[in-house]
Design an enzyme around this catalytic site. Structure first.
Site, short mmCIF file in Angstrom:
data_model
loop_
_atom_site.label_atom_id
_atom_site.label_comp_id
_atom_site.label_asym_id
_atom_site.label_seq_id
_atom_site.Cartn_x
_atom_site.Cartn_y
_atom_site.Cartn_z
N ASN A 151 -6.24 5.93 7.48
CA ASN A 151 -7.45 5.96 6.64
C ASN A 151 -7.96 7.38 6.48
OD1 ASN A 151 -10.16 6.52 8.17
ND2 ASN A 151 -8.74 5.54 9.59
N ASP A 214 -0.12 4.82 -1.78
CA ASP A 214 0.66 6.04 -1.51
C ASP A 214 0.95 6.17 -0.01
OD1 ASP A 214 0.29 6.47 -4.17
OD2 ASP A 214 -0.91 8.29 -3.97
N SER A 215 0.11 5.54 0.80
CA SER A 215 0.27 5.60 2.26
C SER A 215 1.13 4.45 2.79
CB SER A 215 -1.11 5.50 2.90
OG SER A 215 -1.75 4.30 2.45
N GLU A 278 -13.78 -2.91 7.97
CA GLU A 278 -13.43 -1.77 8.83
C GLU A 278 -13.62 -2.07 10.32
OE1 GLU A 278 -14.87 2.03 7.40
OE2 GLU A 278 -14.68 1.42 5.31
N GLY A 279 -13.22 -3.27 10.71
CA GLY A 279 -13.25 -3.61 12.14
C GLY A 279 -14.60 -4.07 12.65
N LEU A 281 -16.37 -6.72 11.90
CA LEU A 281 -16.60 -8.16 12.04
C LEU A 281 -15.60 -8.82 12.98
CD1 LEU A 281 -17.50 -9.14 8.36
CD2 LEU A 281 -19.05 -8.85 10.30
N ARG A 423 -0.53 18.09 1.98
CA ARG A 423 -1.75 18.56 2.65
C ARG A 423 -1.44 19.38 3.89
NH1 ARG A 423 -5.75 14.07 3.97
NH2 ARG A 423 -3.84 13.34 4.94
N TYR A 484 -9.03 9.28 -9.94
CA TYR A 484 -8.62 9.82 -8.63
C TYR A 484 -8.52 11.33 -8.76
CZ TYR A 484 -5.53 9.95 -4.48
OH TYR A 484 -4.96 10.16 -3.24
P1 FAD Z 1 -6.29 2.38 10.00
O1 FAD Z 1 -6.45 3.75 9.48
O2 FAD Z 1 -5.60 2.21 11.29
O3 FAD Z 1 -7.72 1.69 10.11
C1 FAD Z 1 -8.62 1.73 9.03
C2 FAD Z 1 -9.85 0.88 9.34
O4 FAD Z 1 -9.49 -0.49 9.38
C3 FAD Z 1 -10.47 1.17 10.70
O5 FAD Z 1 -11.84 0.96 10.63
C4 FAD Z 1 -9.85 0.12 11.59
O6 FAD Z 1 -10.64 -0.17 12.72
C5 FAD Z 1 -9.73 -1.06 10.65
N1 FAD Z 1 -8.62 -1.96 10.96
C6 FAD Z 1 -7.29 -1.65 10.95
N2 FAD Z 1 -6.58 -2.75 11.26
C7 FAD Z 1 -7.47 -3.76 11.44
C8 FAD Z 1 -7.35 -5.13 11.80
N3 FAD Z 1 -6.17 -5.71 12.01
N4 FAD Z 1 -8.49 -5.86 11.93
C9 FAD Z 1 -9.70 -5.31 11.70
N5 FAD Z 1 -9.87 -4.02 11.36
C10 FAD Z 1 -8.76 -3.26 11.24
N6 FAD Z 1 -5.41 3.79 0.42
C11 FAD Z 1 -5.21 2.98 -0.63
O7 FAD Z 1 -5.82 1.93 -0.69
N7 FAD Z 1 -4.36 3.31 -1.63
C12 FAD Z 1 -3.63 4.44 -1.59
O8 FAD Z 1 -2.84 4.71 -2.49
C13 FAD Z 1 -3.80 5.30 -0.47
N8 FAD Z 1 -3.10 6.46 -0.38
C14 FAD Z 1 -3.27 7.26 0.70
C15 FAD Z 1 -2.51 8.43 0.81
C16 FAD Z 1 -2.66 9.25 1.90
C17 FAD Z 1 -1.87 10.52 2.00
C18 FAD Z 1 -3.54 8.91 2.94
C19 FAD Z 1 -3.69 9.79 4.14
C20 FAD Z 1 -4.28 7.75 2.85
C21 FAD Z 1 -4.17 6.92 1.74
N9 FAD Z 1 -4.91 5.75 1.62
C22 FAD Z 1 -4.72 4.93 0.54
C23 FAD Z 1 -5.87 5.38 2.65
C24 FAD Z 1 -5.31 4.50 3.79
O9 FAD Z 1 -3.92 4.49 3.79
C25 FAD Z 1 -5.88 3.10 3.65
O10 FAD Z 1 -7.25 3.17 3.96
C26 FAD Z 1 -5.20 2.04 4.52
O11 FAD Z 1 -5.62 0.80 4.06
C27 FAD Z 1 -5.49 2.15 6.00
O12 FAD Z 1 -4.62 1.27 6.68
P2 FAD Z 1 -4.20 1.55 8.18
O13 FAD Z 1 -3.34 0.44 8.64
O14 FAD Z 1 -3.65 2.91 8.32
O15 FAD Z 1 -5.61 1.44 8.90
#
Ligand code: FAD
Length: 562
Positions: A151, A214-215, A278-279, A281, A423, A484
């Site tokens: 995130n 993208d991630s 975001e965790g 609930l 980046r 974006y």
């Molecule tokens: P984390 O980063 O691990 O957690 C994010 C939040 O969710 C935290 O608050 C965490 O506590 C909570 N969480 C995680 N898992 C759970 C669970 N199982 N239950 C309850 N809460 C939970 N986002 C997009 O939507 N579209 C894109 O195209 C996009 N591109 C990106 C590109 C780059 C280079 C980067 C760095 C980020 C990008 N993002 C994008 C943002 C990011 O990837 C998203 O926010 C993604 O949804 C986060 O998922 P994660 O599994 O990494 O969650």
């Protein structure tokens, strides 16, 4: 509901490198892209040939705060998940501290870690998640669910003043597709599945979820749900909020179960409350998602428009029409120039074709500084793709655009997951590159675009450095679309202070011009200052009430969002 015997081993859970994006040994290179160094020099005055300016991050120089988890508490957690699945070592705690926002990357490179989680725990199934939560709430510890750690909204870091023990609950071992209901196109999936693992399991049976942020390579299903994510093919498959049909969320003392039904009239949607939570609930352990048969054909076509006005008008017409592309995306002139600069050197026929195309556009009276590159994706059977494309071609022609075939689209498709490495490449050279995104109605998109450029220019003036901004429109809806923005500048003496000035100016411009603070990155700590202006004081009051009532002890990822 899950069987723990064949769960993934903790040692096999994949994490990104502690100091940057993706995996060790992979990075962005500019040497094979001859246009890139001159482009960067002109845009932000950075000489790439001068090499790296900053030192390589060195883990031995980090000062990681000691874990405050008592041996007794760690023993309780180990008793639930097994000793090897509870870890307190410094590297694991650092990996679980931040996401991957620019602020996170700058801080980690500078060794700034005010507060790390005290213990990381890797449950193998939902029953273990329940026991961890119950034991943690009983001990008044804080629980922060961890997906892929990707995130960019400051959604993971424990608050620097948190005096309670902080448990990072890593869902990496819960990564399986449990069941597919082929009649309904519904798949039950464990929340810790990373994008590639999830799609591989679905693809094996001929299905796809169609969610490709993208991630994608380093984010999880649970993270997507918890941040209200959106993927690049959202025009066809929907945002994650549309894809999620059912949920299992572990809370203190029990599991919230939302059964998968196509739609329901059961009061305010609890499903929607969990999406984006975001965790706060509870911990999402399982998600039932809409899946689709893998398309027979998939193609991304490229188009050029004379300028952004023509291009946006065409995108709006496509959104209003009967056409249903999987991707509609248009870069503004700055981003188009960037895309052309990141292309590898073309040779032979390809080079001749490119030179010929540019000469042709000039003859038609186009300014190469204003033209905009667009990608439109089509999926389905052969006949459907053909028909959709011909409808799009007609709209493009009406807006004076021209099609340039599948070549650039295929290239975009191939390199889309490499772009995030830029980046780190810029940070190695003392420069910032970051993103901010919004959504607004069609009637306000041009205004938002202009307002952000103006705000960024003023911010660059304020910090006294040359800066760059570029943008694309993607994720379109009947009423509007997402814009974006990417921005970049060379750091001076106060990287985060300068970053704050630019980032804040852009976020404020979103609000002032009628957009939202985020279309798909969530709120976390990063966007929280603007939430009230976005959803009103009453909106924030309702949200605070929800979190306060659902989690009276403030144990679940406290202080994020509101
Ligand atoms: P984390 O980063 O691990 O957690 C994010 C939040 O969710 C935290 O608050 C965490 O506590 C909570 N969480 C995680 N898992 C759970 C669970 N199982 N239950 C309850 N809460 C939970 N986002 C997009 O939507 N579209 C894109 O195209 C996009 N591109 C990106 C590109 C780059 C280079 C980067 C760095 C980020 C990008 N993002 C994008 C943002 C990011 O990837 C998203 O926010 C993604 O949804 C986060 O998922 P994660 O599994 O990494 O969650």
């Amino acid at each position: 509901p899950t069987d723990r015997t064949d769960a993934t081993r903790t040692d096999d859970v994949k994490h990104m490198k502690w100091w940057g994006w993706g995996v060790e040994g992979v990075g962005f290179r500019h040497e094979d892209k001859p246009g890139f160094a001159p482009f960067v020099q002109k845009a932000i005055g950075l000489d790439l040939w001068a090499g790296e300016r900053t030192e390589r991050p060195d883990f031995s120089r980090l000062r990681v705060p000691a874990s405050t988890a008592s041996e007794e508490f760690v023993a309780v957690l180990s008793g639930i998940v097994g000793a090897g699945n509870t870890v307190v070592d410094d590297l694991s705690r650092v990996v679980h501290t931040y996401g991957k926002s620019l602020r996170d990357l700058v801080r980690i490179r500078a060794g700034e870690i005010a507060r790390s989680p005290d213990v990381i725990v890797y449950p193998a199934d939902e029953a273990e998640v329940q026991s961890i939560i119950d034991a943690s709430v009983e001990a008044d510890a804080v629980i922060i669910p961890f997906g892929g750690g990707s995130n960019i909204a400051g959604s993971l870091e424990p608050h620097m003043d948190e005096s309670r023990v902080v448990v990072s609950l890593d869902l990496g071992r819960l990564n399986r597709v449990l069941e597919i209901d082929p009649d309904s196109g519904l798949a039950r999936v464990q929340a810790g599945a990373l994008g590639p693992d999830l799609e591989a399991q679905l693809n094996r049976d001929g299905w796809t979820m169609g969610h490709f942020p993208d991630s994608f390579t380093h984010s999880t299903l649970g993270g997507w749900v918890a941040t209200r994510s959106s993927g690049m093919q959202s025009d066809k498959y929907g945002d994650i909020a549309d894809i999620v049909k059912g949920l299992r969320v572990v809370r203190a003392g029990g599991v919230l179960v939302i059964r998968a039904v196509p739609s329901a009239s059961t009061g305010p949607s609890v499903r929607e409350m969990v999406v984006g939570s975001e965790g706060r609930l509870g911990v999402i352990t399982e998600v039932t998602v809409q899946v689709h048969r893998l398309p027979e054909k998939r193609a991304i076509h490229a188009y050029f428009f004379k300028n952004l006005d023509h291009g946006l008008a065409a995108m709006q017409k496509i959104a209003e029409s009967d056409v249903s592309p999987s991707v509609t995306r248009i870069s503004d002139a700055h981003e188009t120039a960037f895309s052309l600069a990141t292309s590898k050197e073309s040779k032979g026929i390809q080079k001749k074709a490119q030179t010929g195309l540019m000469a042709y556009l000039k003859r038609r009276g186009w300014s190469l500084d204003e033209m905009c590159l667009s990608f439109i994706g089509f999926e389905g059977d052969e006949a459907h793709v053909k028909r959709q494309k011909s409808l799009v071609d007609r709209i493009v022609r009406k807006h004076h655009g021209i099609g340039v075939g599948k070549g650039p689209g295929a290239l975009y498709d191939q390199k889309k997951f490499d772009t995030p490495y830029i980046r780190d490449f810029l940070l190695d050279r003392g420069a910032a590159g970051d993103v901010s995104e919004t959504a607004g109605p069609w009637s306000k998109l041009r205004g938002i675009h202009a307002a952000v450029y103006e705000a960024a220019d003023r911010a660059y003036e304020k910090i006294g450095h040359a800066g760059w901004a570029m943008s694309h429109m993607s994720h379109s809806y009947h009423s509007g679309a997402c814009l974006y923005f990417t921005f970049a500048f060379v750091f001076g003496d106060d990287p985060l202070g300068e970053y704050d000035i630019v980032k804040r100016a852009i976020q404020q411009a979103f609000i002032d011009a009628g957009g939202t603070i985020s279309h798909h990155h969530g709120v976390g700590l990063e966007h929280a200052p603007w939430l009230e202006e976005d959803i009103s004081t009453e909106g924030v009051a309702i949200m605070s009430g929800l979190f306060g009532a659902a989690d009276p002890g403030g144990n679940f990822n406290p202080r994020k969002i509101v």
